[in-house]
Design a protein around this motif. Structure first.
Motif, PDB file in Angstrom:
ATOM      1  N   THR A 135      31.234   4.496 -16.108  1.00 44.08           N
ATOM      2  CA  THR A 135      32.594   4.644 -16.630  1.00 44.08           C
ATOM      3  C   THR A 135      32.737   3.916 -17.963  1.00 44.08           C
ATOM      4  OG1 THR A 135      33.479   2.653 -15.575  1.00 44.08           O
ATOM      5  CG2 THR A 135      33.431   4.658 -14.254  1.00 44.08           C
ATOM      6  N   ALA A 136      33.839   4.195 -18.647  1.00 48.87           N
ATOM      7  CA  ALA A 136      34.105   3.559 -19.936  1.00 48.87           C
ATOM      8  C   ALA A 136      34.286   2.049 -19.794  1.00 48.87           C
ATOM      9  CB  ALA A 136      35.345   4.185 -20.574  1.00 48.87           C
ATOM     10  N   LYS A 137      34.765   1.600 -18.649  1.00 48.68           N
ATOM     11  CA  LYS A 137      34.989   0.163 -18.433  1.00 48.68           C
ATOM     12  C   LYS A 137      33.679  -0.616 -18.362  1.00 48.68           C
ATOM     13  CE  LYS A 137      39.365   0.701 -15.935  1.00 48.68           C
ATOM     14  NZ  LYS A 137      40.083   0.450 -14.658  1.00 48.68           N
ATOM     15  N   ALA A 140      32.995  -1.548 -22.104  1.00 51.65           N
ATOM     16  CA  ALA A 140      34.145  -1.661 -23.006  1.00 51.65           C
ATOM     17  C   ALA A 140      34.059  -2.885 -23.911  1.00 51.65           C
ATOM     18  CB  ALA A 140      35.436  -1.687 -22.200  1.00 51.65           C
ATOM     19  N   GLU A 159      31.705   9.468 -17.294  1.00 54.67           N
ATOM     20  CA  GLU A 159      32.929   9.756 -18.053  1.00 54.67           C
ATOM     21  C   GLU A 159      32.590   9.991 -19.520  1.00 54.67           C
ATOM     22  OE1 GLU A 159      35.718   6.616 -17.521  1.00 54.67           O
ATOM     23  OE2 GLU A 159      36.004   6.996 -15.377  1.00 54.67           O
ATOM     24  N   ASP A 160      33.326  10.904 -20.148  1.00 55.27           N
ATOM     25  CA  ASP A 160      33.048  11.238 -21.546  1.00 55.27           C
ATOM     26  C   ASP A 160      33.202  10.042 -22.476  1.00 55.27           C
ATOM     27  OD1 ASP A 160      32.218  13.802 -21.256  1.00 55.27           O
ATOM     28  OD2 ASP A 160      34.171  14.721 -21.654  1.00 55.27           O
ATOM     29  N   GLY A 161      34.101   9.124 -22.155  1.00 60.40           N
ATOM     30  CA  GLY A 161      34.329   7.969 -23.023  1.00 60.40           C
ATOM     31  C   GLY A 161      33.425   6.788 -22.740  1.00 60.40           C
ATOM     32  N   THR A 162      32.437   6.952 -21.879  1.00 61.70           N
ATOM     33  CA  THR A 162      31.586   5.840 -21.475  1.00 61.70           C
ATOM     34  C   THR A 162      30.842   5.214 -22.646  1.00 61.70           C
ATOM     35  OG1 THR A 162      31.285   6.748 -19.254  1.00 61.70           O
ATOM     36  CG2 THR A 162      29.640   5.178 -20.016  1.00 61.70           C
ATOM     37  N   PHE A 163      30.327   6.045 -23.559  1.00 62.90           N
ATOM     38  CA  PHE A 163      29.521   5.537 -24.665  1.00 62.90           C
ATOM     39  C   PHE A 163      30.242   5.609 -26.014  1.00 62.90           C
ATOM     40  CE2 PHE A 163      26.596   7.764 -21.636  1.00 62.90           C
ATOM     41  CZ  PHE A 163      26.090   6.628 -21.035  1.00 62.90           C
ATOM     42  N   SER A 164      31.535   5.898 -25.988  1.00 57.70           N
ATOM     43  CA  SER A 164      32.262   6.156 -27.242  1.00 57.70           C
ATOM     44  C   SER A 164      32.344   4.930 -28.145  1.00 57.70           C
ATOM     45  CB  SER A 164      33.672   6.667 -26.936  1.00 57.70           C
ATOM     46  OG  SER A 164      34.395   5.698 -26.180  1.00 57.70           O
ATOM     47  N   LYS A 165      32.374   3.724 -27.569  1.00 60.16           N
ATOM     48  CA  LYS A 165      32.493   2.507 -28.373  1.00 60.16           C
ATOM     49  C   LYS A 165      31.151   1.857 -28.692  1.00 60.16           C
ATOM     50  CE  LYS A 165      37.132   1.305 -26.763  1.00 60.16           C
ATOM     51  NZ  LYS A 165      37.989   0.248 -26.146  1.00 60.16           N
TER      52      LYS A 165
END
Length: 298
Positions: A135-137, A140, A159-165
């Motif tokens: 997960t993104a968490k 984070a 989740e799609d936002g997992t590696f976004s940051k």
């Protein structure tokens, strides 16, 4: 006559005069001396208590032996004065795993989720565990990650936002998991490994690799792909697609059908063996390559 009378008077009075005992004055003297010392000692104690600096007072306090109740009270106070434990305390992770110079090794420790990582972590090796979801968490607050390796887990969903940051992430391995689709990938990847999963072509978005201009190594072998992923970046050097379900390719799969002068000189290896495709039927698909793909041509 007078002389005789004086002598007789002396003889009569001498027996009546007794010398004073020598000890009568001694007690008085000792008493007076002792009293002076006693008063001096009281004054000295009062002087020290009232006028000496804190160092002497502290020295006096250290010789006091506390009783059992005061010791228990001090113990209780020391417990209550401890700072509260942080929610994401790093110590448990580094006891379970091995933390060394920005690298965290959590291999074969049967974890089922990503553990809280030290903020300075750059490399995480969490191979052969029981992790099912990312997960993104999970990442984070870990912006400096450069390599993630989750080989040999049970990951089914990301989740799609997992590696976004994770703008610095260069290597990502999701090999030997249960993935059916790929998440959005970070832009600076140089290596992506998702071999031995259950990924189908519909599980990869059309532009999944298009903007990965640093990607050099792509491993998608031993999946369930029916076709070669679209829009593969020019930076690729090695492409592993062997043992999928690929049945066809086009002139635009690796080359440009409308540009016969185009040469794709960075690719060193393409593996397509183990797919139900006869590569000899698609000669124009490899015209821009310096080396032919590995696979069946008959």
């Amino acid at each position: 006559m007078k002389t005789l009378q004086s002598t007789l008077l002396l003889l009569l009075f001498v027996p009546l005069m007794k010398p004073a005992p020598p000890t009568q004055q001694d007690p008085r003297i000792i008493y007076d001396y002792g009293t002076d010392n006693f008063e001096e000692s009281i004054f000295s104690q009062d002087y020290e208590d009232k006028y000496l600096d804190g160092k002497n007072i502290k020295e006096k306090e250290t010789v006091i032996i506390p009783d059992e109740k005061s010791l228990q009270l001090q113990k209780d106070e020391s417990i209550t004065s401890l700072p509260p434990k942080k929610e994401n305390d790093e110590m448990p992770t580094c006891l379970l795993c091995v933390c060394l110079s920005g690298s965290v090794y959590c291999e074969e420790v049967d974890i089922d989720t990503v553990p809280p990582l030290p903020k300075e972590s750059a490399y995480l090796y969490a191979r052969f565990n029981k992790i099912k979801k990312l997960t993104a968490k999970d990442f984070a607050d870990i912006p400096n990650l450069r390599r993630l390796d989750f080989t040999g887990n049970l990951i089914e969903d990301i989740e799609d936002g997992t590696f976004s940051k994770l703008s610095l992430l260069e290597e990502l391995s999701l090999a030997e998991n249960q993935l059916l689709k790929l998440p959005v990938l970070p832009p600076k990847l140089t290596l992506f490994n998702a071999k031995y999963n259950k990924i189908k072509s519909r599980g990869i978005k059309a532009n999944a690799f298009k903007k990965l201009n640093n990607l050099s190594f792509l491993y998608l072998d031993h999946n369930a792909l029916e076709s070669v992923p679209l829009n593969l970046p020019e930076s690729l050097r090695v492409i592993h697609l062997q043992f999928n379900s690929i049945t066809s390719i086009t002139d635009d799969t690796f080359c440009k059908a409308n540009d016969t002068s185009y040469i794709r000189d960075r690719i060193e290896e393409i593996r397509l063996e183990g797919n139900p495709i006869v590569l000899g039927k698609h000669p124009n698909s490899f015209i821009c390559l310096k080396r032919l793909p590995i696979g069946s041509y008959f």
